[in-house]
Design a protein around this motif. Structure first.
Motif, PDB file in Angstrom:
ATOM      1  N   CYS A  61       0.862  -1.183   0.000  1.00  0.00           N
ATOM      2  CA  CYS A  61       0.000   0.000   0.000  1.00  0.00           C
ATOM      3  C   CYS A  61       0.903   1.238   0.000  1.00  0.00           C
ATOM      4  N   THR A  71       0.931   4.270   2.526  1.00  0.00           N
ATOM      5  CA  THR A  71       1.356   4.115   3.929  1.00  0.00           C
ATOM      6  C   THR A  71       2.394   5.165   4.318  1.00  0.00           C
ATOM      7  N   ALA A 110      -3.811   4.056   6.210  1.00  0.00           N
ATOM      8  CA  ALA A 110      -3.032   3.431   5.124  1.00  0.00           C
ATOM      9  C   ALA A 110      -3.921   2.852   4.019  1.00  0.00           C
ATOM     10  N   LEU A 111      -5.141   3.383   3.929  1.00  0.00           N
ATOM     11  CA  LEU A 111      -6.071   2.928   2.890  1.00  0.00           C
ATOM     12  C   LEU A 111      -6.240   4.003   1.814  1.00  0.00           C
ATOM     13  N   SER A 119      -6.705   4.465  -2.860  1.00  0.00           N
ATOM     14  CA  SER A 119      -7.367   3.841  -4.005  1.00  0.00           C
ATOM     15  C   SER A 119      -6.389   3.294  -5.038  1.00  0.00           C
ATOM     16  N   VAL A 160      -3.098   0.171  -5.042  1.00  0.00           N
ATOM     17  CA  VAL A 160      -2.072  -0.690  -4.426  1.00  0.00           C
ATOM     18  C   VAL A 160      -1.259  -1.380  -5.512  1.00  0.00           C
ATOM     19  N   GLY A 203      -6.797  -2.219   0.219  1.00  0.00           N
ATOM     20  CA  GLY A 203      -5.831  -2.398   1.295  1.00  0.00           C
ATOM     21  C   GLY A 203      -5.176  -3.745   1.172  1.00  0.00           C
ATOM     22  N   LYS A 204      -4.445  -4.113   2.222  1.00  0.00           N
ATOM     23  CA  LYS A 204      -3.673  -5.354   2.230  1.00  0.00           C
ATOM     24  C   LYS A 204      -4.530  -6.459   2.859  1.00  0.00           C
ATOM     25  N   HIS A 218      -4.579  -2.992   8.698  1.00  0.00           N
ATOM     26  CA  HIS A 218      -5.128  -1.635   8.767  1.00  0.00           C
ATOM     27  C   HIS A 218      -5.948  -1.463  10.039  1.00  0.00           C
TER      28      HIS A 218
END
Lengths: 409, 409
Positions: A277, A280, A289-290, A292, A294, A351-352, A357
């Motif tokens: 991400c 981050t 850390a979100l 649009s 990745v 996200g991951k 998160h």
């Protein structure tokens, strides 16, 4: 010398001081609403007497990516900063790009200083100072962040007693004050003749927190406007743009709309892949850390087409590009991105994994950026465009043309 | 009855008249610049006292597609209008969708008329009247175009002597007057109590011709604002949106940046494929049938992946979707689109072949639409949002939610 060059572009040395402002996270709606409510009379006058239009930022629509583009005048493909984090292909480690050594070209700031300008670069976040401020102090310029303004020293920052010059103590970083301070500091330096080539870059704490109509951000913009007025009154040509826009990313119940890409892919394709991400950063309260966009890194390149098709079939995912496509279409550096670059919609973040998160930091819903719907940002200039600039404006002007606009109006 | 339903959505019957305006081709910049120059005081007051924000249109960002979405409240996937033209898969013929039989659902206009509202639908272009106005006159409503206002008859248009009621003769279609007339006609009907549920849809002749700063379009917007003022003074709730934005599509020398997709593909893959430009309509002076989205129809489906990859590798092409992907991602109807849907960048248009497009009609460069960079459009409402509408606004509001907003503020 009447002009200077850097990174293959030429900049005139204007007769009067210039102040380029990057209002972090300033989607155009913020300006429209603030002007409508009478909160930004000076900016409204700039739009009336100068120029206001839309310019296209760099993708990912993140802070460091776009601030680097703005101070270099070139795309991430050239300068190499494609996020706050990247996966080092040589070591397999996730690396935070928090120093100038990750940048692959010089800045307009040092070039202007070499050309004799009194350069000042003031940021809200300390991270931006370290990433982009290199070389300026050595050339007689001033560089500090409002976050650590009280640490500014002549030898390292080009200025002693900065808070005394500005007349205010250090603000809290998680505040609108941290951004107001940046512009007021710039105004103080311009008023006192200590700088004539200013880059002032704020933080988007307020924009992450508030929609354009919120009373808190209307007050914030009124104070921003006051500082813009001081810059104008000090004789500056003011050019204001943004690094990225900002959109709400919640469902109707107010919960963040998140696609956890690594979890999704591990479940379908196994664990031989990683999601980075690149939004981050240490300022997690902003967005958890979100964002649009990745990056997906695959251990087995032969899985790429299958993973890409699967990802693109997910509702909310709007674009999936291979590394090679992202180099061409998003102007990114091939060794700083994933095997796949994944973008999500206007109201969706990627996200991951849920563990990665901390959504509890997001009070009052998520507002974030990083994708295509935060790519277009405003540009407002205090002087009318020349015919040559008008031609640029009627093509595909970029936010990282802002110094070109400011130097040539 | 306090509400009515159509196409699975419910609309309140508001206490006062509503006027929904679709300002054709009104990129948000037009409003920002016109307000900044003091040309739209009434709209500025709407933004101050009501709400102004950005909403997402339907793709392709064309007139018929979005007007149909606005009057039905649903996406093109549901209503079936995915362009002005489509290739009929049964006959292999290119068909212009110039009648209501191509639409796959009813309209808010007839539903409101059934609920007892005095509906008026006034357009600039005659084509929109025929495509969307069906059933309204039979229910006691009024439907006419400014293009053919002098042909309006009670039996067919719900009104006799329309020009006398409006007090002005028929305007020229290739003019700003054609659009002003639409709003003034709506204002006259509202003032005279002849309508209380109005849909007023203009033409983008001026926006295709002029950038936001041009004196001609500033004058145009001043007159638009005057008509908006009349609607407000007649007691209407006014909600203004656009069908699509508008961008310049030229290089720095002022020549259109065109990718002739059919020529390109014929040269590479042979002639067993066709390109449809769904922007094509009888009003060629606007854009020479050049927009930022085309459909590719393949005789041999097995060539699809190769053609898609080749197209996406072309500079200026920003997205290439398969039919199935376009159904999901662009909300299009599978039988009204190509095997591939191709989008181009902010300053680039896609066409068929040089012979197919008459560039000589484009005086002063090309401004057009159809793609992703004309997807986001403004929404301005004369009343503040309710908390429920605010929640919608903080998600991914659409331009085809405009009747919902107008009925529920």
């Amino acid at each position: 010398m009447s002009s200077f060059e850097t990174n293959g572009r030429s900049y005139a040395l204007p007769a009067n001081p210039i102040a380029v402002i990057c209002l972090d996270g300033c989607a155009d709606e913020y300006l429209s609403v603030a002007i409508a409510r009478g909160k930004m009379p000076r900016l409204a006058a700039m739009a009336r007497d100068g120029w206001r239009g839309m310019v296209r930022g760099a993708l990912p629509s993140f802070t460091n990516v776009n601030n680097t583009s703005i101070v270099t005048g070139v795309s991430p493909r050239v300068h190499g900063i494609c996020g706050n984090f990247f996966l080092n292909p040589d070591t397999g480690e996730e690396v935070m790009m928090n120093g100038p050594e990750f940048r692959r070209c010089g800045t307009i700031l040092t070039a202007a200083a070499d050309a004799g300008r009194k350069v000042a670069f003031i940021t809200a976040k300390e991270k931006l100072r370290t990433v982009l401020g290199d070389g300026v102090v050595e050339r007689g310029g001033i560089v500090f962040s409002s976050e650590k303004v009280d640490e500014a020293k002549l030898a390292t920052h080009g200025i002693d007693d900065a808070t005394a010059i500005i007349g205010k103590p250090r603000p809290e970083i998680y505040s609108g004050d941290a951004s107001i301070y940046v512009l007021e500091a710039g105004a103080a330096l311009a008023e006192q003749g200590k700088a004539d080539f200013l880059y002032l870059s704020t933080t988007d704490f307020m924009q992450h927190k508030f929609a354009p109509e919120a009373p808190e951000i209307l007050d914030f913009h009124a104070r921003i406007d006051g500082a813009i007025g001081r810059l104008l009154d000090a004789g500056c040509t003011v050019a204001l743009t943004a690094d990225h826009g900002m959109n709400a990313k919640n469902d109707l119940a107010g919960n963040p709309k998140v696609i956890f890409v690594e979890s999704l892919l591990h479940g379908k394709f196994g664990k031989a892949l990683r999601v980075i991400c690149p939004i981050t950063d240490p300022y997690v309260v902003h967005h958890g850390a979100l964002g649009s966009l990745v990056m997906v890194h695959l251990e087995d390149p032969s899985t790429r087409a299958g993973v890409a098709d699967f990802l693109f079939s997910q509702p909310g995912i709007t674009e999936v590009l291979t590394r090679e496509q992202a180099v061409e279409k998003l102007e990114l550096a091939p060794d700083r991105i994933g095997d796949l670059v994944v973008l999500s919609g206007r109201d969706v973040v990627v996200g991951k994994s849920p563990e990665h998160h901390d959504l509890s930091v997001l009070k009052g819903g998520l507002r974030s950026h990083g994708g295509r719907y935060e790519e277009m940002v405003p540009l407002v200039i205090s002087k009318p465009l020349t015919p040559e600039l008008q031609r640029i404006a009627e093509g595909d002007p970029r936010n990282f043309d802002v110094f070109h606009f400011a130097c040539h109006v």
